[in-house]
Design a protein around this motif. Structure first.
Motif, PDB file in Angstrom:
ATOM      1  N   LYS A  88       8.451   6.798  70.565  1.00 15.16           N
ATOM      2  CA  LYS A  88       7.094   6.980  71.426  1.00 15.16           C
ATOM      3  C   LYS A  88       5.924   6.706  70.505  1.00 15.16           C
ATOM      4  N   GLU A  89       5.742   7.317  69.384  1.00 21.04           N
ATOM      5  CA  GLU A  89       4.868   6.926  68.311  1.00 21.04           C
ATOM      6  C   GLU A  89       4.503   5.445  68.041  1.00 21.04           C
ATOM      7  N   THR A  90       5.904   4.880  67.795  1.00 21.47           N
ATOM      8  CA  THR A  90       5.704   3.447  67.619  1.00 21.47           C
ATOM      9  C   THR A  90       5.210   2.400  68.633  1.00 21.47           C
ATOM     10  N   VAL A  91       5.757   2.974  69.765  1.00 18.12           N
ATOM     11  CA  VAL A  91       5.254   2.191  70.909  1.00 18.12           C
ATOM     12  C   VAL A  91       3.727   2.403  71.114  1.00 18.12           C
ATOM     13  N   ARG A  92       3.338   3.453  71.045  1.00 21.85           N
ATOM     14  CA  ARG A  92       1.793   3.639  71.004  1.00 21.85           C
ATOM     15  C   ARG A  92       1.009   2.999  70.305  1.00 21.85           C
ATOM     16  N   LYS A  93       1.568   3.040  68.904  1.00 20.54           N
ATOM     17  CA  LYS A  93       0.685   2.328  67.870  1.00 20.54           C
ATOM     18  C   LYS A  93       0.651   0.843  68.065  1.00 20.54           C
ATOM     19  N   TYR A  94       1.790   0.145  68.569  1.00 20.19           N
ATOM     20  CA  TYR A  94       1.997  -0.966  69.041  1.00 20.19           C
ATOM     21  C   TYR A  94       1.092  -1.453  70.069  1.00 20.19           C
ATOM     22  N   PHE A  95       1.001  -0.973  70.978  1.00 15.74           N
ATOM     23  CA  PHE A  95       0.051  -1.242  72.115  1.00 15.74           C
ATOM     24  C   PHE A  95      -1.546  -0.943  71.710  1.00 15.74           C
ATOM     25  N   LEU A  96      -1.601   0.069  70.839  1.00 17.36           N
ATOM     26  CA  LEU A  96      -2.917   0.228  70.217  1.00 17.36           C
ATOM     27  C   LEU A  96      -3.273  -0.756  69.354  1.00 17.36           C
ATOM     28  N   SER A  97      -2.473  -1.487  68.656  1.00 16.70           N
ATOM     29  CA  SER A  97      -2.656  -2.718  67.660  1.00 16.70           C
ATOM     30  C   SER A  97      -3.292  -3.597  68.531  1.00 16.70           C
ATOM     31  N   LEU A  98      -2.315  -4.183  69.721  1.00 14.80           N
ATOM     32  CA  LEU A  98      -2.514  -4.944  70.655  1.00 14.80           C
ATOM     33  C   LEU A  98      -4.147  -4.923  71.285  1.00 14.80           C
ATOM     34  N   GLY A  99      -4.450  -3.657  71.438  1.00 15.82           N
ATOM     35  CA  GLY A  99      -5.899  -3.490  71.972  1.00 15.82           C
ATOM     36  C   GLY A  99      -6.916  -3.844  70.938  1.00 15.82           C
ATOM     37  N   VAL A 100      -6.655  -3.743  69.523  1.00 20.90           N
ATOM     38  CA  VAL A 100      -7.470  -3.906  68.615  1.00 20.90           C
ATOM     39  C   VAL A 100      -7.632  -5.477  68.688  1.00 20.90           C
ATOM     40  N   GLY A 101      -6.234  -6.038  68.602  1.00 25.00           N
ATOM     41  CA  GLY A 101      -6.502  -7.744  68.705  1.00 25.00           C
ATOM     42  C   GLY A 101      -7.335  -8.139  69.759  1.00 25.00           C
TER      43      GLY A 101
ATOM     44  N   ASP B 136       5.571   4.796  80.882  1.00 23.87           N
ATOM     45  CA  ASP B 136       6.832   5.074  80.376  1.00 23.87           C
ATOM     46  C   ASP B 136       6.945   6.226  79.350  1.00 23.87           C
ATOM     47  N   LEU B 137       5.777   5.934  78.548  1.00 28.41           N
ATOM     48  CA  LEU B 137       5.717   7.113  77.540  1.00 28.41           C
ATOM     49  C   LEU B 137       5.475   8.505  77.929  1.00 28.41           C
ATOM     50  N   ALA B 138       5.044   8.573  79.124  1.00 27.04           N
ATOM     51  CA  ALA B 138       4.943   9.869  79.782  1.00 27.04           C
ATOM     52  C   ALA B 138       6.336  10.283  80.358  1.00 27.04           C
ATOM     53  N   SER B 139       7.175   9.413  80.468  1.00 27.00           N
ATOM     54  CA  SER B 139       8.745   9.748  81.069  1.00 27.00           C
ATOM     55  C   SER B 139       9.722   9.895  79.839  1.00 27.00           C
TER      56      SER B 139
ATOM     57  N   TYR C 255       1.471  -4.786  80.712  1.00 24.10           N
ATOM     58  CA  TYR C 255       2.504  -4.306  79.719  1.00 24.10           C
ATOM     59  C   TYR C 255       2.134  -2.815  79.249  1.00 24.10           C
ATOM     60  N   ARG C 256       0.973  -2.634  78.894  1.00 20.61           N
ATOM     61  CA  ARG C 256       0.415  -1.636  78.002  1.00 20.61           C
ATOM     62  C   ARG C 256       0.333  -0.284  79.122  1.00 20.61           C
ATOM     63  N   ARG C 257       0.019  -0.774  80.415  1.00 15.22           N
ATOM     64  CA  ARG C 257      -0.073   0.237  81.404  1.00 15.22           C
ATOM     65  C   ARG C 257       1.446   0.578  81.721  1.00 15.22           C
TER      66      ARG C 257
END
Lengths: 338, 480
Positions: B463-476, B452-455, B445-447
Motif C-alpha cells: 500500500k505504501e509503495t502504491v501511494r508513493k508511486y501515485f504521489l510521485s506522479l502527482g509531483v511530475g 483500492d487502497l481503502a479496500s 488511475y490515481r483515483r
C-alpha cells in the motif's frame, strides 16, 4: 361601383374603339383610291395623327410621298399647306412676317401676315434642301404648336401635323436635319418601292380617266376626340418597363444594352423616343379595338418611333449598319419581363 | 357579381393557388435537400461525437433549409405580376389581366370597392373578368412535380435504411483512415509501442531493436510497392538477426521462464516494493522480523527466495542483497527476451501478410501464444478469461477478431461451466488519435488506486509503495 356602371363604361369604351376604328378604316379606304401599296404607311401616318405627332417620310422620288400627304389632307377635311423647301427659303417664308399696311382710317400699321405653317396639315417637301436656319423655324411650331414673330406668339390650330419628306439619295446641296429637329418627329417612315402588282395598279390609276374627288371622312373635332381617347388607354407597369428597357438598350453605355448598340451606336434614343413609343402603342391598341397596351404593341411601333433617334458611330456607318438592324437586335435581346 | 368583384375573386383564387404550390414545392425541396445532406452526413458520422444520433440530421437540416427557402422564396408583388403575365400569354389576353390587376391594386387592397376608375380602365377590368370567368385557372396552372419532389420519398427511404442499419457511406471524408495502414506505418506504430514499453521497463535489447525498427519504418513511410518489397527484405533481415540472437543465461535458481507475463510483472512489483522497504530499514539492518513479515505478504518473492535458500543461498544481508540484485536482472532479462519474442512474432506476421491485425494486438496476443501460454479459455490468475473457442468447436483456437480503433468488437464466449467470458471492447486508438490527455488517464488511475487502497485489493505491504508511486506522479504533473 355597380354592374350597370360597368356596363355603361364598357359600352362607352367600345363605342370609342368603334369610332376610332371606323375613322381609320374610312381614311384608309379613301386613300387607297389614289395611293397604291402603302397600307402600312397610311396606318402609321394615321397613328401619328391621332397621337398629335409629326412624321418624316423618307423615300426616293416618285413613290407618292407628296400625293399621299395631299390626299390625307383632302380626306380629313383639314386645312393644308405645302412648303417646298429650297436653299434660299427663309424662316419668315414659313412662319409669316410683319407687313406694313394701312388700316381703314389710312393709318400705317404692321400687320402679321401668316405663313404656310398656319394650317392643320403642313407638307414640308424635301425638308433637307433648306438651310438649318430655315429648318429650325419649324422647331417651335412642331414642339409647342406655336409661332413667335416679332416677339408676339401666334397659336397654331389643332390638330396640327407636319409631314416632311426627304430624299435619301440626292445628298448634294442638302442640309441634313439637325438632331434636335429630327427628334421632334414622332415617326420616321420609310417608303418602299412598289411591287409589280402595285406598279400595275399605279399605271392604271394614273393613266386612265381622272378619279372622282376624294370624300372628306374625318373632321378635326373627331381627330381631337380620338387623341384624347388614345391617352386614356391604360398601360400596365411591366409593359411600360419593357418600353423603357428597349429605349435604354439602344444606348451604348447603359446597363442592359444590346451588343449592336454598344458597337455601332454613338447616341441612343432620347426620352422623346419612349414617349413616342408608348403613345403610338396606345393608339395601335385603340385602333385594334383593344382596351389596353400589350407587349406586341410596343414592338410593332418600335422601328418607326426610334429609328431616327439612333445615331450610329463611324464604325456603324462604315459597316453599313442601319438603325433597323440595331433595333431588331434590341428587341431580340430585351426580355419582356425583367 | 360585378365584373370587378368577379375579377378580384378569380385573381385572388389564382394567387392563392400559386402561393400554395410554391410553398409545397419549397417544402418538398427542403425535404429532398435535407435528406441529401443527411446522407452526406452519414459519411462524416465518424467525425462527429458518438452521442450525436443520425436521426436528428433530417429534421435539423429540414428546419434550417425550409426556413431559408421559405424566406428567400416568399411571394412578392413581382411574382404576382409574373404569374399574371404568364396567364395573359397562355390565354392570349394581350396583357389585359395584368393591366386590370394593376388598376385594382392601385385603387386599394383586394376585395375593397373601386372608385374613380376611368371608362377605359373599367373596360379593361370588365374584359379581363369576362375572359377569366369561364377559365379553370387550376387547369391552366396545374401542379407539376419537380425532381426534388419526386426524389424526396426515395431519398428518405434510402436514408432511413442506411441510418437504421448503421451503414457508413465513405465519400472520401475518412478515406485515409479507412485504408488499412501500410507495412511502414504498422512497423512505426509497433516500434513506438515497443520503445515506450522498453523505456518503461528498462529493457535494453528491446530498446535497441525499437530504434532499429523505427529507423527502418521512417525510411519507408509512404513508399511505393517496389520499395515495399525492399522493406520486406529489410524486415526479414531484422527478424533473422533476432532469431540468431541467443537467449540470455537463464541457468539460475529462479524459474522465471515458467511464469506468465502477469506473474512476472507481479514478481517485479513485489521485488521493487521489498527493495524500497529494505532501504527504509537499512540503518542497522536489524529488523529481520519485519522483513519476514513483509515477505509473508509477497508470495512470489518469498517463493523465489525459498528456492534460492534451498539451492544453497545464504540469509546474510549481503547474500540477500546479491540475490535481490540478481533476481531483478533476471526479471529484466526475461521481460526483455519476451519483448523480443513479440518483435519476432510481429515481424513474422508482417512478412506473412497478416496485416489486418493491429500491431499492438499482435504484439500481445501472438507473443503469448508463441510463449506457450495457457490454452484458450483456461483460467489464468490475474488475467481474466481469454476469448476462446466458439460453441461446438472443441480444440480449435478461435482467434480474437481484429480490433479496430473506435469500433466495437464482440468476442464470442466459451461454452463452458463457470463465469461467462463473452465481452465487448473497443480497440485502442491509433497513434495521434487519442483525445484523452495523459493527466486525465493518470488522474483516473490515481483515483482508482486510492479507492483500492481503502479496500483489501492491495496487500498491506504494498500500500505504501502504491501511494508513493501515485504521489510521485502527482509531483511530475505539477512539474509539467
Amino acid at each position: 361601383m355597380g354592374g350597370d356602371n360597368f356596363m355603361e363604361a364598357l359600352a362607352e369604351v367600345r363605342d370609342r374603339m368603334g369610332i376610332a376604328r371606323r375613322a381609320f378604316e374610312g381614311v384608309r379606304g379613301e386613300l387607297a383610291r389614289v395611293v397604291v401599296g402603302h397600307d402600312e404607311l397610311i396606318e402609321q401616318v394615321f397613328t401619328a395623327l391621332v397621337c398629335g405627332g409629326h412624321c418624316l417620310l423618307e423615300g426616293v422620288p416618285g413613290l407618292g410621298k407628296t400625293l399621299m400627304v395631299r390626299s390625307l389632307a383632302a380626306v380629313l377635311n383639314l386645312s393644308f399647306s405645302r412648303i417646298q423647301f429650297t436653299p434660299d427659303l427663309m424662316p419668315a417664308d414659313i412662319t409669316g412676317t410683319q407687313m406694313l399696311t394701312e388700316d381703314a382710317s389710312g393709318r400705317k400699321i404692321f400687320d402679321f401676315q401668316r405663313g404656310p405653317i398656319f394650317a392643320h396639315i403642313v407638307l414640308a417637301d424635301e425638308i433637307n434642301r433648306a438651310t438649318p436656319k430655315t429648318q429650325s423655324a419649324l422647331l417651335e411650331a412642331m414642339q409647342e404648336q406655336n409661332v413667335t414673330v416679332s416677339g408676339k406668339s401666334h397659336r397654331l390650330e389643332s390638330p396640327f401635323m407636319v409631314l416632311a419628306t426627304q430624299n435619301p439619295i440626292e445628298m448634294e446641296g442638302t442640309y441634313p436635319l439637325p438632331e434636335a429637329q429630327i427628334d421632334r418627329f414622332f415617326f420616321k417612315l420609310l417608303l418602299k418601292y412598289p411591287s409589280r402588282e402595285e406598279l400595275g395598279r399605279i399605271a392604271d390609276l394614273t393613266t386612265a380617266a381622272p378619279l372622282a374627288a376624294l370624300q372628306k371622312v374625318l373632321e378635326a373635332d373627331a381627330i381631337l376626340e380620338i387623341r384624347a381617347w388614345v391617352r386614356e388607354v391604360p398601360i400596365a407597369e411591366p409593359v411600360k418597363d419593357y418600353a423603357a428597357r428597349l429605349v435604354l438598350a439602344t444606348h451604348p453605355d447603359q446597363e442592359g444594352r444590346a451588343p449592336a448598340a454598344e458597337k455601332y451606336v454613338l447616341y441612343g434614343s432620347s426620352p422623346r423616343g419612349l414617349q413616342s413609343l408608348i403613345l403610338a402603342a396606345k393608339a395601335r391598341a385603340l385602333l385594334a379595338a383593344r382596351p389596353n397596351v400589350s407587349f406586341e404593341d410596343i414592338r410593332a411601333v418600335l422601328p418607326q418611333s426610334l429609328r431616327h433617334r439612333i445615331i450610329l458611330n463611324l464604325e456603324g456607318e462604315a459597316e453599313g449598319i442601319t438603325a433597323e438592324k440595331v433595333l431588331a437586335e434590341v428587341v431580340e435581346r430585351v426580355p419582356e419581363i425583367a | 357579381m360585378s365584373g370587378e368583384a368577379l375579377l378580384r375573386a378569380r385573381l385572388f383564387e389564382l394567387l392563392q393557388w400559386e402561393q400554395h404550390k410554391r410553398t409545397e414545392r419549397l417544402l418538398l425541396a427542403a425535404v429532398a435537400y435535407s435528406v441529401l445532406i443527411s446522407l452526406l452526413a452519414l459519411a462524416a458520422k465518424a467525425l462527429l461525437p458518438a452521442s450525436v444520433s443520425p436521426f436528428y440530421f433530417p429534421p435539423l437540416f429540414f428546419l434550417l433549409l425550409a426556413g431559408w427557402l421559405l424566406l428567400s422564396g416568399r411571394w412578392t408583388k413581382r411574382d404576382s405580376v409574373r404569374l399574371l403575365l404568364r396567364l395573359d400569354r397562355r390565354l392570349r389576353l394581350a396583357e389585359r389581366t395584368v393591366t386590370a390587376w394593376e388598376i385594382l391594386e392601385r385603387e386599394g387592397p383586394v376585395l375593397s370597392p373601386v372608385e374613380g376608375l376611368s371608362a377605359a380602365e373599367q373596360a379593361v377590368v370588365h374584359e379581363a373578368a369576362e375572359k377569366l370567368d369561364t377559365v379553370d385557372l387550376k387547369v391552366q396552372f396545374p401542379r407539376r412535380w419537380s425532381w426534388q419532389a419526386l426524389a424526396a420519398g426515395p431519398l428518405l427511404i434510402l436514408w432511413l435504411g442506411l441510418a437504421w442499419f448503421d451503414v457508413r457511406l465513405d465519400l472520401g471524408l475518412g478515406a485515409k483512415r479507412a485504408q488499412p495502414p501500410s507495412v511502414g506505418e504498422k512497423l512505426l506504430e509497433f516500434s513506438q509501442a515497443l520503445r515506450q514499453k522498453a523505456e518503461a521497463e528498462k529493457l535494453e535489447e528491446s530498446l535497441k531493436v525499437a530504434k532499429v525498427l523505427a529507423e527502418l519504418a521512417e525510411k519507408n513511410l509512404g513508399s511505393d510497392e517496389r520499395s515495399g518489397e525492399k522493406l520486406g527484405e529489410e524486415i526479414a533481415a531484422v527478424r533473422d538477426a533476432l532469431n540468431a540472437m541467443k537467449p540470455g543465461a537463464t541457468e539460475s535458481e529462479t524459474t522465471l521462464g515458467d511464469l506468465t507475463r502477469e506473474a512476472l510483472a507481479a514478481l517485479k512489483a513485489e521485488l521493487d516494493a521489498f527493495d524500497f522497504g529494505l532501504r527504509g530499514l537499512r540503518p542497522g539492518f536489524t529488523a529481520e522480523r519485519e522483513i519476514g513479515e513483509r515477505l509473508a505478504q509477497m508470495p512470489r518473492l518469498s517463493e523465489q527466495m525459498e528456492r534460492s535458500l534451498r539451492q544453497g543461498g545464504g540469509r546474510s544481508a549481503q547474500e540477500m542483497e546479491k540475490f535481490l540484485l540478481r533476481l531483478d536482472q533476471e526479471i529484466a532479462r526475461e521481460l526483455d527476451q519476451r519483448a523480443l519474442d513479440d518483435v519476432k512474432n510481429f515481424l513474422a506476421l508482417l512478412l506473412g501478410g497478416g496485416g489486418e491485425e493491429a500491431p499492438g494486438e499482435a504484439m500481445s496476443a501472438d507473443a503469448e501464444s508463441a510463449q506457450g501460454r495457457p490454452a484458450p479459455g483456461e483460467k489464468v490468475e490475474g488475467r481474466g478469461s481469454l476469448p476462446g473457442m466458439e460453441a461446438g468447436e472443441k480444440g480449435q483456437v478461435a482467434r480474437p477478431p481484429p480490433a479496430r480503433a473506435g469500433v466495437a468488437t464482440h468476442l464470442p464466449a466459451i461454452l463452458r461451466e463457470g463465469e461467462s467470458s463473452g465481452m465487448t471492447w473497443r480497440g485502442g486508438g491509433r497513434s495521434g488519435e487519442s483525445k484523452v490527455t495523459e493527466q486525465d488517464v493518470a488522474g483516473a488511475y490515481r483515483r482508482q488506486a486510492e479507492e483500492d487502497l481503502a479496500s483489501e485489493k492491495i496487500p498491506p505491504g504494498l500500500k505504501e509503495t502504491v501511494r508513493k508511486y501515485f504521489l510521485s506522479l502527482g509531483v511530475g504533473e505539477e512539474k509539467k
